[in-house]
Motif scaffolding. Structure first.
Motif, PDB file in Angstrom:
ATOM      1  N   ILE A 154       0.833  -1.203   0.000  1.00 43.14           N
ATOM      2  CA  ILE A 154       0.000   0.000   0.000  1.00 43.14           C
ATOM      3  C   ILE A 154       0.866   1.250   0.000  1.00 43.14           C
ATOM      4  CG2 ILE A 154      -1.627   1.351   1.391  1.00 43.14           C
ATOM      5  CD1 ILE A 154      -2.810  -1.336   2.347  1.00 43.14           C
ATOM      6  N   LEU A 155       1.882   1.269   0.842  1.00 46.04           N
ATOM      7  CA  LEU A 155       2.745   2.443   0.959  1.00 46.04           C
ATOM      8  C   LEU A 155       3.611   2.636  -0.288  1.00 46.04           C
ATOM      9  CD1 LEU A 155       3.842   2.084   4.693  1.00 46.04           C
ATOM     10  CD2 LEU A 155       2.080   3.586   3.736  1.00 46.04           C
ATOM     11  N   GLU A 156       3.926   1.547  -0.981  1.00 47.98           N
ATOM     12  CA  GLU A 156       4.681   1.639  -2.233  1.00 47.98           C
ATOM     13  C   GLU A 156       3.775   1.941  -3.413  1.00 47.98           C
ATOM     14  OE1 GLU A 156       8.401  -1.436  -1.377  1.00 47.98           O
ATOM     15  OE2 GLU A 156       6.545  -2.186  -2.280  1.00 47.98           O
ATOM     16  N   SER A 167       8.735   2.342   7.676  1.00 49.15           N
ATOM     17  CA  SER A 167       8.891   3.653   8.318  1.00 49.15           C
ATOM     18  C   SER A 167       9.348   4.710   7.317  1.00 49.15           C
ATOM     19  CB  SER A 167       9.885   3.551   9.477  1.00 49.15           C
ATOM     20  OG  SER A 167      10.027   4.798  10.124  1.00 49.15           O
ATOM     21  N   ILE A 168      10.307   4.352   6.466  1.00 53.15           N
ATOM     22  CA  ILE A 168      10.808   5.291   5.463  1.00 53.15           C
ATOM     23  C   ILE A 168       9.715   5.650   4.467  1.00 53.15           C
ATOM     24  CG2 ILE A 168      12.375   5.502   3.489  1.00 53.15           C
ATOM     25  CD1 ILE A 168      14.453   3.978   5.123  1.00 53.15           C
ATOM     26  N   LEU A 169       8.942   4.660   4.051  1.00 53.06           N
ATOM     27  CA  LEU A 169       7.861   4.924   3.101  1.00 53.06           C
ATOM     28  C   LEU A 169       6.819   5.873   3.691  1.00 53.06           C
ATOM     29  CD1 LEU A 169       7.368   1.335   1.642  1.00 53.06           C
ATOM     30  CD2 LEU A 169       8.080   3.362   0.345  1.00 53.06           C
ATOM     31  N   LEU A 170       6.540   5.696   4.964  1.00 53.50           N
ATOM     32  CA  LEU A 170       5.601   6.596   5.620  1.00 53.50           C
ATOM     33  C   LEU A 170       6.131   8.023   5.631  1.00 53.50           C
ATOM     34  CD1 LEU A 170       4.520   4.341   8.616  1.00 53.50           C
ATOM     35  CD2 LEU A 170       2.937   5.365   6.960  1.00 53.50           C
ATOM     36  N   ALA A 225      14.945   9.318  -0.990  1.00 56.50           N
ATOM     37  CA  ALA A 225      15.105   8.368  -2.093  1.00 56.50           C
ATOM     38  C   ALA A 225      13.794   7.687  -2.456  1.00 56.50           C
ATOM     39  CB  ALA A 225      16.159   7.323  -1.722  1.00 56.50           C
ATOM     40  N   ASN A 226      12.860   7.619  -1.505  1.00 59.50           N
ATOM     41  CA  ASN A 226      11.590   6.937  -1.757  1.00 59.50           C
ATOM     42  C   ASN A 226      10.453   7.897  -2.096  1.00 59.50           C
ATOM     43  OD1 ASN A 226      11.933   3.885  -0.914  1.00 59.50           O
ATOM     44  ND2 ASN A 226      13.131   5.104   0.522  1.00 59.50           N
TER      45      ASN A 226
END
Length: 315
Positions: free
Chosen positions: A141-143, A242-245, A288-289
Protein backbone atom coordinates in the motif's frame (compact mmCIF):
# COMPACT_ATOMS: atom_id res chain seq x y z
CA UNK A 1 -21.66 -17.91 18.65
CA UNK A 2 -22.08 -15.73 15.57
CA UNK A 3 -25.61 -15.52 14.22
CA UNK A 4 -24.62 -14.13 10.82
CA UNK A 5 -21.77 -14.74 8.42
CA UNK A 6 -21.59 -11.08 7.39
CA UNK A 7 -22.58 -7.74 8.88
CA UNK A 8 -22.99 -5.03 6.22
CA UNK A 9 -22.56 -1.56 7.73
CA UNK A 10 -24.00 1.43 5.86
CA UNK A 11 -23.59 4.97 7.29
CA UNK A 12 -26.14 7.42 5.86
CA UNK A 13 -27.25 11.04 6.05
CA UNK A 14 -29.84 12.80 3.90
CA UNK A 15 -29.76 10.32 1.01
CA UNK A 16 -33.49 9.63 0.75
CA UNK A 17 -33.27 9.73 -3.05
CA UNK A 18 -30.57 7.09 -3.23
CA UNK A 19 -31.00 4.80 -0.24
CA UNK A 20 -33.66 2.53 -1.73
CA UNK A 21 -31.57 1.71 -4.83
CA UNK A 22 -28.38 1.23 -2.82
CA UNK A 23 -30.03 -1.13 -0.32
CA UNK A 24 -31.59 -3.17 -3.12
CA UNK A 25 -28.27 -3.37 -4.96
CA UNK A 26 -26.46 -4.53 -1.80
CA UNK A 27 -29.19 -7.05 -0.99
CA UNK A 28 -28.79 -8.58 -4.46
CA UNK A 29 -25.05 -8.98 -3.86
CA UNK A 30 -25.56 -10.78 -0.57
CA UNK A 31 -27.98 -13.41 -1.88
CA UNK A 32 -26.87 -16.77 -0.54
CA UNK A 33 -24.99 -15.14 2.35
CA UNK A 34 -26.38 -15.15 5.87
CA UNK A 35 -26.05 -11.38 6.23
CA UNK A 36 -27.41 -8.64 8.44
CA UNK A 37 -27.78 -5.00 7.40
CA UNK A 38 -26.92 -2.21 9.83
CA UNK A 39 -27.99 1.17 8.45
CA UNK A 40 -26.62 3.93 10.68
CA UNK A 41 -28.27 7.34 10.32
CA UNK A 42 -26.27 10.42 11.30
CA UNK A 43 -29.10 12.84 11.98
CA UNK A 44 -30.87 13.01 8.62
CA UNK A 45 -33.39 15.80 8.16
CA UNK A 46 -35.13 14.20 5.17
CA UNK A 47 -36.91 10.83 4.75
CA UNK A 48 -33.75 8.72 4.84
CA UNK A 49 -34.68 6.80 8.00
CA UNK A 50 -38.26 6.24 6.86
CA UNK A 51 -37.20 4.98 3.43
CA UNK A 52 -34.52 2.74 4.94
CA UNK A 53 -37.07 1.16 7.28
CA UNK A 54 -39.51 0.71 4.40
CA UNK A 55 -36.98 -1.08 2.17
CA UNK A 56 -35.61 -3.23 5.01
CA UNK A 57 -39.15 -4.36 5.82
CA UNK A 58 -40.12 -4.85 2.17
CA UNK A 59 -37.05 -6.99 1.40
CA UNK A 60 -37.21 -8.73 4.80
CA UNK A 61 -33.58 -7.92 5.50
CA UNK A 62 -32.22 -8.97 8.90
CA UNK A 63 -30.64 -6.14 10.82
CA UNK A 64 -31.59 -2.71 12.06
CA UNK A 65 -31.77 0.98 11.25
CA UNK A 66 -29.75 2.73 13.97
CA UNK A 67 -29.78 6.44 14.74
CA UNK A 68 -26.35 7.50 15.97
CA UNK A 69 -27.21 11.21 16.05
CA UNK A 70 -25.19 14.14 14.77
CA UNK A 71 -21.55 13.22 14.52
CA UNK A 72 -18.81 11.95 12.23
CA UNK A 73 -18.96 9.00 9.88
CA UNK A 74 -16.30 7.40 12.09
CA UNK A 75 -18.65 7.62 15.09
CA UNK A 76 -21.46 6.03 13.07
CA UNK A 77 -19.19 3.17 11.96
CA UNK A 78 -18.09 2.48 15.53
CA UNK A 79 -21.72 2.50 16.67
CA UNK A 80 -22.51 -0.19 14.11
CA UNK A 81 -19.40 -2.25 14.89
CA UNK A 82 -20.56 -2.55 18.49
CA UNK A 83 -23.94 -3.84 17.28
CA UNK A 84 -22.57 -6.17 14.60
CA UNK A 85 -22.92 -9.90 15.20
CA UNK A 86 -21.57 -11.30 11.92
CA UNK A 87 -18.35 -13.25 11.76
CA UNK A 88 -17.16 -10.74 9.18
CA UNK A 89 -17.94 -7.07 8.55
CA UNK A 90 -18.00 -5.02 5.38
CA UNK A 91 -18.88 -1.39 4.69
CA UNK A 92 -21.08 0.33 2.13
CA UNK A 93 -20.59 4.01 1.26
CA UNK A 94 -23.05 5.89 -0.93
CA UNK A 95 -20.32 7.71 -2.85
CA UNK A 96 -18.35 4.56 -3.82
CA UNK A 97 -20.35 1.47 -4.70
CA UNK A 98 -18.77 -1.78 -5.80
CA UNK A 99 -20.51 -4.84 -7.23
CA UNK A 100 -19.87 -8.54 -7.53
CA UNK A 101 -17.38 -9.04 -4.71
CA UNK A 102 -19.13 -9.88 -1.44
CA UNK A 103 -19.94 -13.52 -2.23
CA UNK A 104 -16.38 -14.17 -3.40
CA UNK A 105 -14.98 -12.33 -0.38
CA UNK A 106 -17.00 -14.47 2.04
CA UNK A 107 -15.91 -17.66 0.30
CA UNK A 108 -12.26 -16.60 0.47
CA UNK A 109 -12.62 -15.66 4.12
CA UNK A 110 -14.24 -18.97 5.07
CA UNK A 111 -11.56 -20.94 3.19
CA UNK A 112 -8.61 -19.08 4.72
CA UNK A 113 -9.89 -17.68 8.04
CA UNK A 114 -7.89 -14.56 7.13
CA UNK A 115 -8.15 -11.37 9.15
CA UNK A 116 -8.59 -9.29 5.97
CA UNK A 117 -9.92 -10.09 2.50
CA UNK A 118 -9.55 -7.56 -0.30
CA UNK A 119 -9.75 -7.27 -4.07
CA UNK A 120 -8.08 -5.07 -6.65
CA UNK A 121 -9.41 -2.89 -9.43
CA UNK A 122 -6.06 -2.61 -11.21
CA UNK A 123 -2.86 -4.63 -11.23
CA UNK A 124 -3.04 -7.80 -9.08
CA UNK A 125 -1.02 -7.90 -5.87
CA UNK A 126 0.31 -11.21 -4.61
CA UNK A 127 -1.13 -14.63 -5.36
CA UNK A 128 -4.88 -14.82 -5.05
CA UNK A 129 -6.23 -16.99 -2.27
CA UNK A 130 -2.86 -17.24 -0.51
CA UNK A 131 -2.64 -15.70 2.95
CA UNK A 132 0.27 -13.34 3.61
CA UNK A 133 1.13 -11.27 6.69
CA UNK A 134 -0.71 -7.97 6.79
CA UNK A 135 2.64 -6.14 6.96
CA UNK A 136 3.41 -7.38 3.43
CA UNK A 137 0.25 -5.74 2.15
CA UNK A 138 0.98 -2.65 4.23
CA UNK A 139 4.28 -2.21 2.42
CA UNK A 140 2.50 -2.72 -0.90
CA UNK A 141 0.00 0.00 0.00
CA UNK A 142 2.75 2.44 0.96
CA UNK A 143 4.68 1.64 -2.23
CA UNK A 144 1.44 2.27 -4.18
CA UNK A 145 1.53 -1.21 -5.67
CA UNK A 146 -1.69 -2.09 -3.87
CA UNK A 147 -4.82 0.05 -3.65
CA UNK A 148 -7.36 -0.96 -1.00
CA UNK A 149 -10.69 0.84 -0.54
CA UNK A 150 -12.57 0.83 2.77
CA UNK A 151 -15.73 0.43 0.65
CA UNK A 152 -14.52 -2.91 -0.73
CA UNK A 153 -12.95 -4.86 2.09
CA UNK A 154 -13.92 -7.71 4.43
CA UNK A 155 -12.67 -7.86 8.02
CA UNK A 156 -12.91 -10.66 10.57
CA UNK A 157 -14.83 -9.16 13.48
CA UNK A 158 -12.98 -11.17 16.14
CA UNK A 159 -9.71 -9.77 14.77
CA UNK A 160 -10.98 -6.20 15.19
CA UNK A 161 -12.09 -6.93 18.74
CA UNK A 162 -8.88 -8.72 19.74
CA UNK A 163 -6.68 -5.94 18.35
CA UNK A 164 -9.05 -3.23 19.64
CA UNK A 165 -9.27 -1.67 16.21
CA UNK A 166 -11.86 1.03 15.64
CA UNK A 167 -12.26 4.37 13.90
CA UNK A 168 -11.05 7.65 15.44
CA UNK A 169 -14.46 9.10 16.28
CA UNK A 170 -13.71 12.83 16.15
CA UNK A 171 -11.88 12.62 12.83
CA UNK A 172 -13.74 13.66 9.67
CA UNK A 173 -10.84 13.46 7.22
CA UNK A 174 -8.41 10.56 7.10
CA UNK A 175 -10.29 8.24 9.47
CA UNK A 176 -10.57 5.42 6.89
CA UNK A 177 -6.91 5.68 5.86
CA UNK A 178 -5.81 5.51 9.50
CA UNK A 179 -8.10 2.55 10.16
CA UNK A 180 -6.92 0.55 7.14
CA UNK A 181 -3.23 1.15 7.83
CA UNK A 182 -3.71 0.02 11.43
CA UNK A 183 -5.64 -3.07 10.33
CA UNK A 184 -3.00 -4.23 7.84
CA UNK A 185 -0.25 -3.52 10.35
CA UNK A 186 -1.97 -5.67 13.00
CA UNK A 187 -3.24 -8.47 10.73
CA UNK A 188 -1.55 -11.84 10.89
CA UNK A 189 -3.06 -12.84 7.55
CA UNK A 190 -4.56 -11.06 4.55
CA UNK A 191 -5.87 -12.62 1.35
CA UNK A 192 -6.40 -11.17 -2.10
CA UNK A 193 -9.65 -12.45 -3.54
CA UNK A 194 -10.00 -13.36 -7.20
CA UNK A 195 -12.90 -10.90 -7.57
CA UNK A 196 -12.13 -7.93 -9.81
CA UNK A 197 -13.65 -4.82 -8.27
CA UNK A 198 -16.11 -2.87 -10.42
CA UNK A 199 -17.71 0.44 -9.54
CA UNK A 200 -21.47 0.79 -9.96
CA UNK A 201 -21.76 4.49 -10.75
CA UNK A 202 -25.45 4.32 -11.65
CA UNK A 203 -26.55 4.47 -8.01
CA UNK A 204 -23.69 6.37 -6.41
CA UNK A 205 -24.34 9.59 -4.55
CA UNK A 206 -23.19 12.42 -6.82
CA UNK A 207 -23.83 15.51 -4.70
CA UNK A 208 -20.71 17.49 -3.81
CA UNK A 209 -19.64 18.58 -0.34
CA UNK A 210 -22.01 21.04 1.31
CA UNK A 211 -19.47 23.43 2.86
CA UNK A 212 -15.79 24.33 2.60
CA UNK A 213 -13.46 22.06 4.55
CA UNK A 214 -10.93 24.73 5.52
CA UNK A 215 -8.36 24.03 8.21
CA UNK A 216 -10.26 20.87 9.23
CA UNK A 217 -8.51 19.19 6.31
CA UNK A 218 -5.44 18.85 8.53
CA UNK A 219 -7.32 16.18 10.48
CA UNK A 220 -5.99 13.86 7.78
CA UNK A 221 -2.45 14.72 8.85
CA UNK A 222 -3.25 14.00 12.50
CA UNK A 223 -4.84 10.68 11.50
CA UNK A 224 -1.80 9.70 9.44
CA UNK A 225 0.60 10.69 12.22
CA UNK A 226 -1.37 8.53 14.66
CA UNK A 227 -1.18 5.64 12.19
CA UNK A 228 2.57 6.22 11.75
CA UNK A 229 3.15 6.10 15.50
CA UNK A 230 1.05 2.93 15.78
CA UNK A 231 2.87 1.20 12.91
CA UNK A 232 6.35 2.14 14.07
CA UNK A 233 5.59 0.89 17.58
CA UNK A 234 4.26 -2.46 16.30
CA UNK A 235 6.91 -2.93 13.60
CA UNK A 236 10.01 -1.35 15.18
CA UNK A 237 12.39 -3.34 12.98
CA UNK A 238 10.67 -2.60 9.67
CA UNK A 239 12.75 0.34 8.48
CA UNK A 240 11.34 0.10 4.95
CA UNK A 241 7.78 0.78 6.09
CA UNK A 242 8.89 3.65 8.32
CA UNK A 243 10.81 5.29 5.46
CA UNK A 244 7.86 4.92 3.10
CA UNK A 245 5.60 6.60 5.62
CA UNK A 246 7.93 9.54 6.17
CA UNK A 247 9.32 10.02 2.66
CA UNK A 248 6.19 9.28 0.66
CA UNK A 249 2.89 9.03 2.56
CA UNK A 250 3.27 12.03 4.86
CA UNK A 251 4.49 14.49 2.19
CA UNK A 252 1.75 13.24 -0.14
CA UNK A 253 -0.82 13.97 2.55
CA UNK A 254 0.53 17.49 3.13
CA UNK A 255 0.29 18.28 -0.59
CA UNK A 256 -3.22 16.80 -0.69
CA UNK A 257 -4.18 19.29 2.03
CA UNK A 258 -2.51 22.12 0.13
CA UNK A 259 -4.37 21.25 -3.07
CA UNK A 260 -7.74 21.14 -1.34
CA UNK A 261 -7.20 24.45 0.44
CA UNK A 262 -6.14 26.16 -2.79
CA UNK A 263 -9.11 24.74 -4.69
CA UNK A 264 -11.38 26.20 -2.01
CA UNK A 265 -10.04 29.65 -2.80
CA UNK A 266 -7.52 30.19 -0.02
CA UNK A 267 -4.56 32.36 -1.01
CA UNK A 268 -1.05 30.99 -1.34
CA UNK A 269 0.16 33.06 1.61
CA UNK A 270 -2.73 31.92 3.76
CA UNK A 271 -2.04 28.24 3.04
CA UNK A 272 1.67 28.70 3.69
CA UNK A 273 0.76 30.33 7.00
CA UNK A 274 -1.51 27.42 7.94
CA UNK A 275 1.29 24.94 7.30
CA UNK A 276 3.75 26.98 9.36
CA UNK A 277 1.41 27.46 12.32
CA UNK A 278 0.29 23.82 12.33
CA UNK A 279 3.84 22.53 12.03
CA UNK A 280 3.08 20.33 9.00
CA UNK A 281 5.53 22.10 6.70
CA UNK A 282 8.34 20.01 8.21
CA UNK A 283 6.84 16.87 6.66
CA UNK A 284 7.52 18.17 3.15
CA UNK A 285 10.84 16.37 3.14
CA UNK A 286 12.01 14.42 0.11
CA UNK A 287 14.15 11.30 0.08
CA UNK A 288 15.10 8.37 -2.09
CA UNK A 289 11.59 6.94 -1.76
CA UNK A 290 9.78 10.14 -2.72
CA UNK A 291 8.29 9.81 -6.24
CA UNK A 292 9.83 12.17 -8.78
CA UNK A 293 6.56 13.96 -9.58
CA UNK A 294 5.90 14.54 -5.88
CA UNK A 295 9.41 15.96 -5.46
CA UNK A 296 8.74 18.44 -8.28
CA UNK A 297 5.45 19.54 -6.72
CA UNK A 298 6.99 19.98 -3.28
CA UNK A 299 9.95 21.99 -4.62
CA UNK A 300 7.67 24.24 -6.65
CA UNK A 301 5.36 24.80 -3.70
CA UNK A 302 8.21 25.58 -1.31
CA UNK A 303 10.13 27.89 -3.65
CA UNK A 304 7.57 29.44 -6.05
CA UNK A 305 4.16 28.86 -4.46
CA UNK A 306 2.41 31.45 -6.68
CA UNK A 307 3.25 29.27 -9.71
CA UNK A 308 1.89 26.08 -8.16
CA UNK A 309 -1.36 24.72 -9.63
CA UNK A 310 -3.42 22.46 -7.34
CA UNK A 311 -4.27 18.99 -8.55
CA UNK A 312 -7.88 18.02 -9.10
CA UNK A 313 -9.26 15.23 -6.88
CA UNK A 314 -9.44 11.74 -8.32
CA UNK A 315 -12.86 10.17 -8.78
Amino acid sequence: MDVFTLSVIFPVKNIAQEISSILRLTAEQTQGINAEFLVVDMGSSDKTVWDALRVVKELKLPGAVIQSGEGTVAHALNTALVRASGRYVSFVFARRLYTGHLTAYCSAAEASNADIVFGTAGEPFGKEGVAVPGSVCLQGILEEKLSVDIAAILLRRAFLEQRRLSFSEFCEYGYSEEFLLRCFCAAESAVRCEAILKRDTAYELRRGKQKPVGAAVFQRMEALLRATEYIESRLPGDRRVSILLRERRLPQAVMWCVDLLLREGNGYGAVQGMLKVSGYRKYLRCGANTPFELKKRIRLWRNLPWMYKPRRPQA
